[in-house]
Design a protein around this motif. Structure first.
Motif, short mmCIF file in Angstrom:
data_model
loop_
_atom_site.label_atom_id
_atom_site.label_comp_id
_atom_site.label_asym_id
_atom_site.label_seq_id
_atom_site.Cartn_x
_atom_site.Cartn_y
_atom_site.Cartn_z
N PHE B 175 13.08 8.62 6.37
CA PHE B 175 12.12 7.69 6.97
C PHE B 175 10.98 7.42 5.99
O PHE B 175 10.63 6.26 5.71
CB PHE B 175 11.58 8.28 8.27
N PHE B 176 10.42 8.49 5.43
CA PHE B 176 9.31 8.30 4.50
C PHE B 176 9.77 7.63 3.20
O PHE B 176 9.05 6.82 2.62
CB PHE B 176 8.60 9.63 4.23
N ASN B 177 10.99 7.97 2.77
CA ASN B 177 11.50 7.30 1.57
C ASN B 177 11.62 5.80 1.81
O ASN B 177 11.25 4.99 0.96
CB ASN B 177 12.87 7.86 1.20
N THR B 178 12.14 5.44 2.99
CA THR B 178 12.28 4.02 3.30
C THR B 178 10.92 3.34 3.28
O THR B 178 10.75 2.25 2.73
CB THR B 178 12.94 3.84 4.67
N LEU B 179 9.96 4.02 3.89
CA LEU B 179 8.61 3.46 3.93
C LEU B 179 8.07 3.29 2.51
O LEU B 179 7.44 2.27 2.18
CB LEU B 179 7.72 4.42 4.73
N THR B 180 8.34 4.27 1.67
CA THR B 180 7.86 4.22 0.29
C THR B 180 8.49 3.05 -0.47
O THR B 180 7.85 2.41 -1.30
CB THR B 180 8.20 5.54 -0.44
N VAL B 181 9.75 2.77 -0.18
CA VAL B 181 10.40 1.63 -0.82
C VAL B 181 9.79 0.34 -0.30
O VAL B 181 9.49 -0.59 -1.05
CB VAL B 181 11.92 1.64 -0.54
N THR B 182 9.57 0.28 1.01
CA THR B 182 9.30 -0.98 1.67
C THR B 182 7.93 -1.57 1.36
O THR B 182 7.81 -2.75 1.07
CB THR B 182 9.44 -0.79 3.19
N ILE B 183 6.91 -0.73 1.42
CA ILE B 183 5.56 -1.31 1.39
C ILE B 183 5.22 -1.96 0.05
O ILE B 183 4.86 -3.14 0.02
CB ILE B 183 4.52 -0.26 1.82
N PRO B 184 5.38 -1.25 -1.08
CA PRO B 184 5.11 -1.96 -2.34
C PRO B 184 6.05 -3.16 -2.53
O PRO B 184 5.62 -4.21 -3.01
CB PRO B 184 5.37 -0.90 -3.41
N ALA B 185 7.30 -3.01 -2.11
CA ALA B 185 8.27 -4.09 -2.30
C ALA B 185 7.95 -5.29 -1.43
O ALA B 185 8.50 -6.37 -1.62
CB ALA B 185 9.68 -3.60 -2.01
N THR B 186 7.08 -5.12 -0.44
CA THR B 186 6.67 -6.26 0.37
C THR B 186 5.41 -6.91 -0.19
O THR B 186 5.29 -8.13 -0.20
CB THR B 186 6.40 -5.80 1.83
N ILE B 187 4.48 -6.08 -0.65
CA ILE B 187 3.17 -6.62 -1.04
C ILE B 187 3.21 -7.32 -2.39
O ILE B 187 2.68 -8.42 -2.55
CB ILE B 187 2.13 -5.48 -1.05
#
Lengths: 335, 382
Positions: B175-187
């Motif tokens: 879950f945290f890994n996914t979050l780590t991927v997602t946020i920078p990759a969105t901003i």
């Protein structure tokens, strides 16, 4: 370093880097290189305005070029070469393509992909149109739309789990926990079926997952298009005595033909790239292989970059007509 | 269109009913997963989830208390208790003392045990064993009951999947890994795309039309083509497999849509505002940050949602650019695919893990649906 911390740092560096790049490059242009003061002010402003667009575009062009444009040509090159030990490669002409076309799995994947291309965009569009038309006529239409649109937010992998439960099979003497088998037995089926291993038909059970996901997309777009139809045309139809079906098929559908084409092509592209559903549900076994999964198999399981790239080029080739059509339309619209 | 004459009430009914059918068809599969994630493995395996909502008849094998708990009463040794000890009480319809005859007795009946003595079972599960001699045996007597059980749900699956640190297949890390991927990759792509979109929308320079055409073309390029060349490239520049690689990849793959969406939106902003600002002496940079960016908020939000959903739900890009052989950086989609392989039959684990990964996008979806729809319309109907 903890990945979350690294992520935070990356956001700061990435965002900060982007902002300061844009800020300082503009400052540099306006204040140092071509200042808008002194004897050459006018000329400087004009020149600065010639350069500025490229400052704004530079990061995007680099990223697009490196991450999308360059790989297309590199993949083309790889598909014509063979990997040799020690990071060497050798030009082999069309040998990879020959090897691929001799593989029955490739033809199975291509055949299945064609089947997907026929079925998924058609069913998604039809269901989407139906949902759009129905939900615009009832008071709780917005709730209905939300629910039909919801699978768009669910990952292909999540959808695969959801549908595997629907397709689950238990031996006949046990109680069925998969809805499909329970219904099948309730209506007089003799034996519970293992839906995902039935040759030929199992592809359709995989397609159902994508139709389930894409219908919401089709519905949203088509619903907006249906609302944009001028009311006079419908009123005129009613005055002339058209029944509801005639109004729908003879008056509404022809007016949103353009939108239907857009929806159709967009879903077609999704279908061409479909990977996760097959990867998670059958992994291409039982004759359900598709091109994207075939490519993944070749590239990362068999480590055969040549054939993998060749199959990637086939996907590119299939996308090409839509690509050209989109560019043609975009150009027409800009004029 | 309600005001149009000729609406028949039978037609209204038909419309309502078909829409209800369609909605149920679309909701049913997801509901199955959600309900299953709150049931125990046994419950899932023995009855369809759609039956869990109503009380159902089940065949259960229960045990009386062991002989250690017997008491002597009036010269008889007795054990008393409730068969559903600690569990939710159920309504017993029939019961038996042998696995071959599980429906021999009604509640209130008394059965003679083979090893001597007699047992009485009441409908609520209360039982009483009486025997003339002292009872022996470590384990209690087996009683087979057919009982109607009320619906029962548990959050134990979520406990196990999310919070059990001993569970190596848990979703917490993923879950945290996914979050780590997602946020920078969105901003990050939003920022790069916003500047580029402004240049393409409001600045005049040679080659603009060509660049827009390129963006439109790149919109549909399958990212499958990019996998090997970029992996090679990442290995050459030394970042290999890892978060940086996956962030860069998502940024690159998200840019065409971002630029396209934002440009389409910015072109529609009123020309007067921008020209007035130019006349008043604002620099292009000021126009962009002070006028264009705030006005483009809806488009920025639309793209942010798209990119968030796409990166959160992605499997292929993470498989290729992130997850190495140690498995330390696994994301949720990958974790679920693994569970599908190794735990194909353990539906309680699968359903719960899948629902953990689906929950966040669903929340984003319901909270920001308006922007999502707007973005879809801007990106497609042109």
């Amino acid at each position: 370093m903890h990945p979350a911390l690294q992520g935070l740092l990356t956001i700061i560096i990435g965002v900060g880097g982007c902002v300061s790049y844009f800020y300082f490059s503009n400052q540099f242009l306006d204040k140092v290189l071509l200042p808008a003061t002194g004897p050459n002010a006018g000329r400087n402003i004009n020149r600065a305005n010639l350069i500025r667009p490229w400052l704004f575009l530079f990061p995007a062009i680099v990223a697009l070029g490196l991450y999308l444009a360059y790989p297309v040509f590199e993949t083309m090159r790889l598909s014509l070469t063979e990997r040799l030990p020690g990071n060497q490669s050798q030009f082999v002409g069309l040998a990879n393509y020959q090897q691929m076309t001799a593989d029955p799995k490739f033809w199975e994947a291509l055949k299945n992909n064609m089947l997907w291309l026929l079925v998924v965009p058609a069913l998604s569009t039809v269901f989407g149109l139906l949902a759009a038309q129905l939900s615009d006529r009832v008071r709780w239409g917005n709730i209905a739309k939300s629910i039909i649109f919801m699978p768009m937010a669910i990952s292909f992998v999540g959808a695969a789990v959801i549908w595997k439960l629907v397709y689950d099979t238990r031996p006949i003497e046990q109680e069925q926990i998969g809805v499909l088998n329970a219904i099948y037995l309730y209506f007089g089926g003799a034996e519970p079926n293992t839906w995902l291993t039935m040759p030929f038909w199992n592809s359709f059970f995989l397609m159902a997952v994508l139709v389930w996901i894409q219908t919401g997309f089709a519905m949203v777009i088509l619903s907006a298009a249906l609302r944009g139809i001028p009311e006079e045309t419908i009123e005129a139809g009613i005055v002339d005595g058209a029944n509801p079906l005639q109004i729908f098929f003879k008056i509404k559908v022809p007016q949103i033909k353009g939108t239907i084409v857009v929806v159709w092509t967009t879903i077609t592209i999704v279908v061409l790239k479909v990977f996760d559903i097959v990867f998670a549900m059958t992994n291409g076994q039982w004759e359900t292989q598709v091109l994207a999964n075939y490519m993944y198999d070749k590239m990362f399981r068999a480590n055969d970059w040549g054939v993998g790239s060749a199959s990637a080029m086939i996907i590119m080739l299939l996308v090409m007509p839509i690509l050209i059509w989109n560019v043609y339309n975009a150009k027409k619209e800009m004029r | 269109m309600d005001n149009i004459a000729g609406q028949k009430s039978s037609l209204v009914w038909a419309v309502n009913l078909s829409l209800i059918a369609l909605v149920l068809l679309w909701l049913f599969p997801t509901a199955g997963l959600l309900v299953s994630s709150f049931r125990t493995g046994d419950q899932i395996a023995t009855s369809g989830w759609w039956k869990s909502m109503v009380a159902s008849e089940q065949n259960l094998t229960l045990r009386t208390a062991p002989s250690g708990e017997q008491v002597e009463q009036n010269g008889k040794f007795t054990i008393q208790g409730n068969l559903f000890d600690g569990e939710k009480a159920s309504d017993i319809s029939v019961w038996g003392i042998s696995s071959r005859a599980i429906a021999d007795f009604k509640p209130g009946d008394t059965a003679q045990l083979k090893k001597g003595g007699a047992v009485t079972v009441l409908a609520n599960g209360d039982y009483k064993i009486e025997h003339d001699e002292a009872l022996t045996g470590k384990r209690g007597t087996r009683i087979f009951v057919t009982a109607t059980r009320a619906p029962e749900f548990t959050t134990a699956n979520y406990q196990k999947v999310l919070f059990d640190s001993g569970n190596r297949e848990g979703m917490a890390k993923a879950f945290f890994n996914t979050l780590t991927v997602t946020i920078p990759a969105t901003i990050i792509p939003i920022l790069i795309a916003a500047f580029a979109a402004y240049a393409l929308a409001w600045m005049d320079f040679p080659g603009r039309a060509l660049l827009i055409a390129c963006v439109v073309a790149l919109l549909v390029v399958p990212l499958q083509l990019a996998l090997i060349p970029l992996l090679k490239f990442h290995n050459q520049i030394g970042i290999g497999k890892g978060y940086i690689g996956v962030w860069l990849a998502h940024t690159g793959f998200g840019l065409p849509l971002a630029i396209y969406l934002l440009r389409n939106y910015m072109v529609g902003l009123p020309r007067d505002i921008i020209e007035n600002a130019r006349v008043d002496g604002a620099t292009e940079f000021q126009i962009f940050t002070k006028i264009i960016l705030p006005l483009s908020f809806p488009a920025l939000a639309s793209f942010a949602i798209f990119q968030f959903l796409w990166t959160w739900n992605d499997l292929l890009v993470s498989l290729v650019f992130l997850i190495d052989s140690t498995g330390e950086t696994t994301v949720m989609t990958k974790q679920i695919v693994e569970l599908l392989g190794t735990r194909g039959g353990n539906w309680e684990i699968l359903a719960t893990s899948a629902f953990v990964s689906i929950a966040v996008p669903l929340m984003v979806f319901f909270a920001m649906q308006k922007y999502l729809v707007r973005g879809l319309l801007a990106g497609s109907v042109k």
